[in-house]
Design an enzyme around this catalytic site. Structure first.
Site, PDB file in Angstrom:
ATOM      1  N   THR A 207       0.963  -1.097   0.006  1.00 43.57           N
ATOM      2  CA  THR A 207      -0.002  -0.116  -0.056  1.00 43.57           C
ATOM      3  C   THR A 207       0.760   1.244  -0.182  1.00 43.57           C
ATOM      4  OG1 THR A 207      -1.732  -1.070   1.174  1.00 43.57           O
ATOM      5  CG2 THR A 207      -1.817   1.173   1.417  1.00 43.57           C
ATOM      6  N   GLY A 237     -10.086  -4.244   0.922  1.00 44.57           N
ATOM      7  CA  GLY A 237      -9.275  -4.461   2.098  1.00 44.57           C
ATOM      8  C   GLY A 237      -9.530  -3.088   2.848  1.00 44.57           C
ATOM      9  N   GLY A 258      -0.250  -3.346   5.322  1.00 46.53           N
ATOM     10  CA  GLY A 258       0.112  -4.661   5.788  1.00 46.53           C
ATOM     11  C   GLY A 258      -1.068  -5.370   5.439  1.00 46.53           C
TER      12      GLY A 258
END
Length: 337
Positions: A207, A237, A258
Site C-alpha cells: 500500500t 481491504g 500490511g
C-alpha cells in the site's frame, strides 16, 4: 470584614487558576509548523535486496518526501501535500498502487483509495476502480464534490465519468513483475504445505500512504493500494474503510499498510486515535500500543502525525518503506526496523 474575606477568597482562586494554566502551558509540547510522513508498504523484504534496487527505493522515498515537504513549507494544505505525495507513489511502479498495482485472481488490477480531512472529519473513498490513473485524486473529489463518502466498482467508475480525473486503459497498470508475482502466488496456493511461506505472506501486503500537518494546524491522511495479490472477486481491504486503514481528526492522522484483514478487524487507524484521546498518551505511546499490543507480529505497519507535528512510523512486519520530515529539520528515510 465580609468584603475583605470575599476579596481574599477570589484572589486565592484566581492565583490557583493561574498556576493551573501555567502548568498546562508548560506541559504542552512545542509546536512544529508542519510535518509529513509517508509509506510505500510493509511486509517481508529481505535485507539481501540487490543494492541497486535498494537505492531505487530509497531515492523514490526521498523524492516523494520532497514533494510533500515543499508544499507544506510553502504554506500549502495538508490535503494538497498528501494527495501530491501519493500521486507520485501511484505513478511509480515500484509500489503497490496505481501503475505498480498487483493482480487479482482474475488477472485484473483493481484499485482502492481513501482520504480524510481531520479538520472537518469529512472523507472520500473508492474501491475496485480499473481506469482511474490516480485513485487518491478521485477519492478526494468524492470527499469534496459529492454528498457521499464511498463509491464502489462500477459506481466509482460512473462517478469518475463526472469528474476531470485522468483515465487510462486498464492495460496501463500492467507490469511484468506484478504479473509474475500473481503466477507465483497461484502456483504456491496449490501447494499442499500447511506452513505459510514468506512469499505467501507477502501476497497480503503493499500500500502507499501519507499523513501531514500543515501550517494552519490541519491534519489529513491518505492511502492508496492495488490490494492483495491473487485476491478474490470483490474483495475489499482496509484502505478505503474509514477508521481502519485511513483516519484523521483534529488530534492525529493515520495511514496503515500490511495485512488488510487484520487491520480491518482491529479498526486500527481509529484505535490509535482513540487510545491517544481517551488515555491522554503521546503519539508514540499510542503507536506502541497498537503495533505491539493490539496487533500480532507480522500484521501491519503505520505512519502517523499528531497535532503538534510529531511523527511516528512503526511496523511489526520486519520492514516498511517509509519517510518523514518536519519544519524543524528532522528527517527519516528507511526500509527496515
Amino acid at each position: 470584614m465580609r468584603r475583605i474575606t470575599t476579596f481574599f477568597i477570589l484572589s486565592f482562586f484566581l492565583i490557583l487558576s493561574g498556576c493551573q494554566l501555567q502548568e498546562s502551558q508548560v506541559g504542552e509540547p512545542p509546536q512544529k509548523e508542519w510535518s509529513i510522513a509517508l509509506h510505500g508498504g510493509a511486509g517481508y523484504v529481505s535485507k539481501d535486496m540487490p543494492e541497486d534496487r535498494k537505492e531505487a527505493y530509497m531515492q523514490s522515498l526521498e523524492e516523494a518526501l520532497a514533494i510533500g515537504s515543499e508544499i507544506l513549507e510553502n504554506g500549502g494544505t495538508a490535503l494538497d501535500a498528501i494527495e501530491k505525495t501519493v500521486n507520485y507513489l501511484e505513478d511509480n511502479e515500484m509500489f503497490n498502487a496505481g501503475k505498480g498495482a498487483v493482480f487479482t485472481a482474475e488477472g485484473k488490477n483493481e484499485l482502492d483509495a481513501a482520504i480524510m480531512d481531520g479538520s472537518t472529519l469529512n472523507a472520500g473513498a473508492i474501491t475496485g476502480v480499473t481506469t482511474v490513473k490516480n485513485p487518491i485524486s478521485l477519492a478526494r473529489k468524492v470527499m469534496t464534490d459529492s454528498k457521499h463518502v464511498f463509491f464502489a466498482a462500477d459506481g466509482a467508475e460512473t462517478y469518475a465519468d463526472q469528474t476531470d480525473v485522468e483515465r487510462v486503459d486498464p492495460s496501463y497498470f500492467y507490469t511484468e513483475r506484478r504479473y509474475e508475482s500473481l503466477k507465483r502466488a497461484q502456483a504456491e496456493e496449490q501447494s499442499s504445505s500447511l506452513i505459510e511461506t514468506d512469499d505467501q505472506k507477502a501476497w497480503k501486503y503493499g500500500t502507499v500512504g501519507a499523513v501531514a500537518k500543515d501550517k494552519n494546524g490541519n491534519l489529513a491522511a491518505a492511502t492508496s493500494t492495488g490490494g492483495m495479490t491473487n485476491k478474490r472477486y470483490g474483495r475489499v481491504g482496509d484502505v478505503p474503510i474509514i477508521g481502519s486503514g485511513t483516519y484523521a481528526n483534529d488530534l492525529v492522522a493515520v495511514s496503515a499498510t500490511g495485512w488488510g484483514e487484520k487491520i480491518m478487524l482491529n479498526v486500527s487507524a481509529h484505535t490509535l486515535a482513540a487510545y491517544m484521546e481517551y488515555k491522554g498518551v503521546t503519539l508514540q505511546e499510542s503507536m506502541n500500543y497498537l503495533v505491539d499490543d493490539v496487533l500480532e507480529p507480522g500484521d501491519a505497519g503505520f505512519i502517523a502525525v499528531d497535532k503538534y507535528g510529531n511523527f511516528s512510523m512503526k511496523t511489526n512486519t520486519g520492514s516498511m518503506f517509509r519517510a518523514a520530515a518536519d519544519s524543524e529539520g528532522n528527517k527519516e528515510v528507511a526500509i527496515w526496523e
